[in-house]
Design a protein around this motif. Structure first.
Motif, short mmCIF file in Angstrom:
data_model
loop_
_atom_site.label_atom_id
_atom_site.label_comp_id
_atom_site.label_asym_id
_atom_site.label_seq_id
_atom_site.Cartn_x
_atom_site.Cartn_y
_atom_site.Cartn_z
N GLY A 42 0.83 -1.19 0.00
CA GLY A 42 0.00 0.00 0.00
C GLY A 42 0.87 1.24 0.00
N SER A 43 0.38 2.31 -0.62
CA SER A 43 1.15 3.55 -0.67
C SER A 43 0.96 4.39 0.59
CB SER A 43 0.73 4.36 -1.90
OG SER A 43 -0.64 4.73 -1.81
N ASN A 44 0.17 3.87 1.52
CA ASN A 44 -0.10 4.57 2.78
C ASN A 44 -0.33 3.55 3.88
OD1 ASN A 44 -3.15 3.96 2.85
ND2 ASN A 44 -2.87 4.94 0.84
N ALA A 45 -0.34 4.03 5.12
CA ALA A 45 -0.48 3.13 6.26
C ALA A 45 -1.82 2.41 6.28
CB ALA A 45 -0.28 3.91 7.56
N LYS A 46 -2.88 3.10 5.89
CA LYS A 46 -4.21 2.50 5.94
C LYS A 46 -4.29 1.25 5.07
CE LYS A 46 -9.12 3.50 5.12
NZ LYS A 46 -10.09 4.52 4.68
N THR A 47 -3.84 1.34 3.83
CA THR A 47 -3.91 0.20 2.91
C THR A 47 -2.91 -0.88 3.28
OG1 THR A 47 -4.60 1.67 1.11
CG2 THR A 47 -3.81 -0.51 0.50
N HIS A 48 -1.66 -0.48 3.47
CA HIS A 48 -0.60 -1.45 3.73
C HIS A 48 -0.85 -2.22 5.04
CE1 HIS A 48 3.50 -3.10 3.61
NE2 HIS A 48 3.51 -2.90 4.91
N ASP A 49 -1.14 -1.51 6.11
CA ASP A 49 -1.33 -2.17 7.40
C ASP A 49 -2.53 -3.11 7.37
OD1 ASP A 49 0.76 -0.58 8.09
OD2 ASP A 49 -0.26 0.52 9.68
N PHE A 50 -3.58 -2.73 6.64
CA PHE A 50 -4.76 -3.60 6.52
C PHE A 50 -4.40 -4.91 5.81
CE2 PHE A 50 -8.17 -5.11 3.70
CZ PHE A 50 -9.10 -5.49 4.65
N LEU A 51 -3.74 -4.80 4.67
CA LEU A 51 -3.41 -5.99 3.89
C LEU A 51 -2.38 -6.86 4.60
CD1 LEU A 51 -3.24 -4.39 0.33
CD2 LEU A 51 -4.95 -6.03 1.13
N ARG A 52 -1.50 -6.22 5.36
CA ARG A 52 -0.44 -6.96 6.05
C ARG A 52 -0.86 -7.46 7.43
NH1 ARG A 52 4.31 -8.65 3.46
NH2 ARG A 52 3.96 -7.84 1.38
N GLY A 53 -1.99 -6.99 7.92
CA GLY A 53 -2.48 -7.49 9.20
C GLY A 53 -1.66 -7.07 10.39
N ARG A 54 -0.98 -5.91 10.28
CA ARG A 54 -0.15 -5.46 11.40
C ARG A 54 -0.08 -3.94 11.42
NH1 ARG A 54 4.01 -7.83 14.71
NH2 ARG A 54 4.29 -6.32 16.39
#
Length: 402
Positions: free
Chosen positions: A146-158
């Motif tokens: 993800g290009s931001n914390a919202k997307t990346h953290d959601f997909l990565r589960g952390r």
């Protein structure tokens, strides 16, 4: 990508030997020092283990191969001819001391080898970044979804994973400059899904901010085990999104030019879901150096993976190609040497199956290296004949037609 040029040439050379019944050692080894991971990516093996789909024994530390055994594998592999070492997980930096020791041994035996580390960046502290920069690790591939914390953290589960990753990228740049090193080179990898699809241009820009040389966007691997999580979060690309891919990827290419980074993907922008073939680029036919009938027949193999690559899981199970799901394998390197396994019945059976133009493995249907398979066949075709491979695109990826 220049860093892999020698590896690709070696693959072609050894495949040509196999085609005329001259067995050759593996070129590529994918291995997992551990299946333990601090993330729960929605499409990855980690969540499948926690969800009870894959055996929980895979993430028990006591079941992992010892440091001593991994060092022995490094020595065996280097002497057998492995030139590309891809370190996966789990999160491999959970065992960074073992990794650093393996890098030292591999480079001593085979200095031309390419060693690639894939990491989520969480444990890439200043101290470990320094150690990797001072080692002879050739490439670090940072996984960013993800290009931001919202997307990346959601997909990565952390929570907090995006910020830690950005900091890791900055640490690598700092340490390389501090010690005057060009390596490890940095590649950024993302798994394309419906949540990050429209962020691909921004992801390419993020890769540029890390001074990455390459931005790679791979299709999400959809298989029976992870479908429940993928469907629950609506991660699968729609037909409309797939059709829009050429337009979005054009933006990615433009950003790549701005940042002087290569961009590549596992979805051919010239192939729509309804197209059946992909033409080879015309090259100088005078470059054909093999005309043996056996080589022509060899081109009809379903896949060439078992002829040049293998995978070793954290518990010692050995898969018959770099993209295999290792825990399904009946062979364990605890009991045999790498050479015995490579030239043994398990791999011979896999090769015979591929030469027959078929496979009984369910995992082959969602193979993550389809583009590589296509490119290898194209290059071999160019060496021996004018027959052109065909490639079929479908909702779960792409596959070669023989």
């Amino acid at each position: 990508m220049d860093i892999y040029r020698g590896v690709h040439d070696e693959i072609k050379e050894r495949l040509c030997k196999w085609a005329v019944s001259e067995p050759s050692g593996p070129v590529r080894m994918v291995f997992s020092l551990t299946e333990r991971c601090n993330f729960k990516c929605l499409y990855c093996s980690g969540i499948l283990i926690h969800g009870g789909i894959y055996p929980e024994e895979l993430i028990k530390k006591e079941n992992e191969l010892s440091k001593k055994k991994w060092i022995k594998i490094a020595k065996e592999g280097a002497k057998l001819g492995v030139k590309h070492w891809s370190v996966l997980g789990g999160e491999p930096l959970l065992r960074y001391k073992t990794l650093l020791r393996m890098i030292k041994i591999i480079k001593k035996i085979s200095p031309e080898s390419v060693i690639e580390l894939n990491t989520n960046g969480w444990f890439l502290t200043p101290d470990i970044a320094k150690k990797l920069v001072l080692s002879e690790c050739d490439l670090i591939q940072l996984s960013i979804d993800g290009s931001n914390a919202k997307t990346h953290d959601f997909l990565r589960g952390r929570d907090g994973s995006f910020d830690r990753l950005v900091n890791a990228g900055k640490q690598l740049m700092f340490m390389k400059r501090k010690y005057g090193k060009e390596k490890p080179r940095v590649h950024v990898n993302t798994v394309i899904n419906s949540r990050n699809y429209y962020e691909l241009p921004e992801l390419a820009s993020l890769a540029g901010s890390f001074e990455a040389e390459v931005f790679i966007a791979n299709p999400m691997r959809v298989q029976s085990a992870n479908i429940p999580w993928i469907k629950k979060e609506n991660l699968e690309l729609t037909k409309e999104q797939i059709n829009q891919f050429p337009k979005i990827w054009k933006k990615v290419e433009n950003i790549g030019k701005q940042h002087n980074i290569d961009v590549c993907n596992g979805i051919d922008v010239n192939v729509t879901p309804d197209e059946k073939t992909n033409e080879l680029h015309e090259e100088d036919k005078s470059k054909k150096v093999h005309s043996h009938e056996a080589v022509r027949s060899f081109l009809d193999a379903f896949c060439f993976g078992p002829f040049y690559s293998l995978a070793i899981g954290a518990t010692g199970k050995v898969g018959s190609c770099a993209s295999s799901i290792t825990f399904l394998s009946p062979v364990n390197i605890r009991e045999k040497s790498l050479k015995e396994i490579w030239y043994g019945n398990y791999f011979e059976s896999a090769r015979k199956s591929m030469l027959n133009g078929e496979t009984s493995l369910e995992e082959c249907k969602t193979c993550g290296i389809i583009t590589q398979r296509f490119n290898i066949r194209s290059q071999l075709s160019d060496l021996v004949s004018e027959k052109r491979p065909k490639i079929r695109t479908h909702r779960y990826g792409r596959e070669l037609e023989t």
